[in-house]
Design an enzyme around this catalytic site. Structure first.
Site, mmCIF file in Angstrom:
data_model
loop_
_atom_site.group_PDB
_atom_site.id
_atom_site.type_symbol
_atom_site.label_atom_id
_atom_site.label_comp_id
_atom_site.label_asym_id
_atom_site.label_seq_id
_atom_site.Cartn_x
_atom_site.Cartn_y
_atom_site.Cartn_z
ATOM 1 N N HIS A 224 7.069 -3.118 9.539
ATOM 2 C CA HIS A 224 7.323 -3.928 8.278
ATOM 3 C C HIS A 224 7.698 -2.816 6.969
ATOM 4 C CE1 HIS A 224 6.342 -6.478 4.836
ATOM 5 N NE2 HIS A 224 6.594 -7.444 5.491
ATOM 6 N N GLU A 225 6.681 -1.804 6.978
ATOM 7 C CA GLU A 225 6.633 -1.109 5.841
ATOM 8 C C GLU A 225 7.689 0.149 5.814
ATOM 9 O OE1 GLU A 225 5.559 -1.457 2.868
ATOM 10 O OE2 GLU A 225 4.688 -3.341 3.383
ATOM 11 N N ARG A 227 10.836 -0.228 6.778
ATOM 12 C CA ARG A 227 11.910 -0.698 6.681
ATOM 13 C C ARG A 227 12.675 -0.246 5.363
ATOM 14 N NH1 ARG A 227 11.824 -6.497 8.295
ATOM 15 N NH2 ARG A 227 11.378 -5.504 10.302
ATOM 16 N N ARG A 335 -4.744 6.208 -6.709
ATOM 17 C CA ARG A 335 -3.547 6.199 -6.747
ATOM 18 C C ARG A 335 -3.018 4.764 -7.270
ATOM 19 N NH1 ARG A 335 0.073 10.003 -2.979
ATOM 20 N NH2 ARG A 335 -0.841 12.001 -3.771
ATOM 21 N N ASN A 336 -3.766 3.889 -6.699
ATOM 22 C CA ASN A 336 -3.359 2.444 -6.936
ATOM 23 C C ASN A 336 -3.904 2.154 -8.401
ATOM 24 O OD1 ASN A 336 -2.790 -0.434 -5.945
ATOM 25 N ND2 ASN A 336 -4.720 -0.837 -7.271
ATOM 26 N N ARG A 339 -1.182 3.920 -10.654
ATOM 27 C CA ARG A 339 0.288 3.080 -10.778
ATOM 28 C C ARG A 339 0.457 1.718 -11.386
ATOM 29 N NH1 ARG A 339 -0.035 2.317 -5.329
ATOM 30 N NH2 ARG A 339 0.794 4.169 -4.873
ATOM 31 N N ASP A 364 -9.081 0.496 -13.953
ATOM 32 C CA ASP A 364 -7.822 0.562 -14.934
ATOM 33 C C ASP A 364 -7.686 -0.423 -16.192
ATOM 34 O OD1 ASP A 364 -6.143 -1.849 -14.201
ATOM 35 O OD2 ASP A 364 -6.111 -0.930 -11.980
ATOM 36 N N GLY A 396 2.393 -1.253 -0.199
ATOM 37 C CA GLY A 396 1.485 -2.275 0.134
ATOM 38 C C GLY A 396 0.462 -2.042 1.028
#
Length: 449
Positions: A224-225, A227, A335-336, A339, A364, A396
């Site tokens: 899925h990821e 691609r 990192r999330n 971001r 954050d 994701g």
């Protein structure tokens, strides 16, 4: 006869029949042993025979008849005194046919129709015949013994149910599991060998489900990821062929390759740990030292995005676990946050020791997430609106990998809206701080991604 239920039931019935035959044979054997032990009946017969002869000798057939009548009334049977030829001493009838059916003590009496015939041992050429009229019928005893047979059959049936039903349930569970229902469990609470077998199946099923789930998840994650990153990589390769600045184009391609490589490493490591938790390298880890190192590494990437990290609290805390898995879990949360932090804002990071728990909080000042998505953001591939689109660089899987890695360490990860922003808290079981734990401050981790 393949059913164990039928086998157990027939075995119980067969055992009953064999027991009855054994009982009969044993009774016969004991009866044969009676002559040397019990002689009362034989002595009574001798006494009766002597009295009958005496009555006959003293008063002839008339006095003998009166004596025999008294015996008949007393013992409720017919008594006859016969000579050596089987002739009745009272009326002269031939009783030899009756004598041929008689049994002599200690032999058990034999039924002749509805009568039993007994004969005393011959004394002086005379014998005493005793004719007992009875409605006794050996087959008539069956109703008296039938309840025993029915009781044993019922107990055998109950035993068959007790042993056969859990085996049938186990067979059905195996069939359901074989058809692909990996959540099938017997849930047996028995404490015998059947219960141990059922629990062994449950453990096996749980192990197989874990392995299959981990492999399926890895395959889904990869298919899925990869691609979109691969498509983006192919696009950059085509652009590099026509670009005047080949070095810059190659740097961009390398950046995408590095991201794919890191993602593969994370997926493989977490999946391997889920398949075999014993494969993890458990050690004491100074969580405060690990967090400081990760914040310093993430600061470079945050600065490039226009925000910064602030390590507000960093209390000493030691945990037991796999260093690389914990490193990836915390790094993904950092990192999330970077971001989704707005430009010029600060991402607050804190480590607090709360009893036997070490809690890392990362907050954050972004837009947060809808309340109904607070728990869903830890699911693979989930994104909240445009803020979590692939265009911002996320794939994701970061928070999903973090949740799985933290769960492997017996901890949990939760999120909440901080108004403004999103606060993510990682809780891990902490151990007492030791002096030797300080050596774990040497992280020597891989390069920042």
């Amino acid at each position: 006869m393949r059913s164990i239920f039928t086998k157990i039931l027939l075995w119980a019935i067969g055992t009953t029949l064999v027991s009855l035959v054994g009982f009969a044979l044993t009774t016969r054997l004991i009866w044969e042993l009676l002559p040397g032990r019990i002689t009362l009946i034989a002595k009574i017969q001798i006494l009766q025979l002597e009295d009958a002869r005496s009555a006959y000798e003293q008063g002839g057939p008339a006095q003998l008849a009166r004596y025999l009548e008294r015996l008949d009334d007393l013992f409720e049977a017919k008594h006859f005194l016969i000579d050596a030829n089987g002739r009745d001493q009272v009326d002269g009838r031939d009783r030899s046919a009756l004598l041929s059916h008689a049994s002599t003590f200690p032999n058990p009496p034999k039924p002749v129709g509805n009568e039993f015939v007994l004969a005393s041992a011959p004394t002086g050429g005379s014998r005493l015949l005793i004719l007992i009229h009875s409605k006794f019928n050996p087959w008539g005893l069956l109703p008296y013994y039938l309840w025993i047979f029915l009781l044993i059959a019922a107990l055998g049936y109950a035993l068959a149910i007790y042993l056969g039903r859990p085996l049938l349930d186990l067979r059905r569970a195996v069939e359901r599991f074989g058809r692909g229902n990996l959540t099938t469990r017997t849930g047996s609470t028995r404490r015998d060998e059947i219960g141990e077998l059922a629990r062994a199946f449950d453990l096996m099923a749980e192990r197989i489900e874990t392995l299959m789930t981990a492999q399926r998840r890895l395959l889904q994650d990869v298919s899925h990821e990869f691609r979109t990153p691969l498509s983006r990589l192919l696009l950059k390769v085509r652009l590099a062929r026509t670009s005047d600045d080949r070095e810059t184009a190659l740097d961009r391609i390398k950046h995408e390759v590095d991201r794919l490589s890191n993602l593969v490493d994370e997926l493989l490591q977490v999946s391997a740990a889920e398949e075999d938790p014993q494969s993890c390298d458990h050690e004491e880890i100074r969580l405060d030292g690990l967090l400081k190192c990760l914040v310093d590494e993430a600061m470079i990437e945050a600065t490039a995005k226009g925000c910064r990290f602030a390590l507000l609290e960093n209390e000493p805390a030691t945990v037991i676990g796999d260093r690389e898995l914990l490193r990836r879990a915390v790094e993904n949360v950092l990192r999330n946050a970077a971001r989704h932090a707005p430009d010029g804002t600060e991402v607050a990071v804190a480590l607090r020791r709360q009893g036997s728990t070490a809690a890392i909080t990362v907050r954050d000042l972004g837009t947060g997430v809808p309340e109904d998505a607070i728990t869903t953001i830890f699911e693979p591939f989930y994104r909240v609106g445009g803020a979590r689109s692939r265009s911002d660089g996320g794939v994701g899987l970061g928070l999903s990998i973090s949740r799985r890695a933290i769960a492997l360490h017996g901890g949990k990860i939760v999120a909440s809206n901080a108004s403004p922003g999103l606060s993510v808290t990682i809780e891990l079981p902490a151990v007492a701080h030791t002096a030797q734990s300080g050596s774990n401050l040497d992280l020597r981790g891989r390069d920042s991604r």
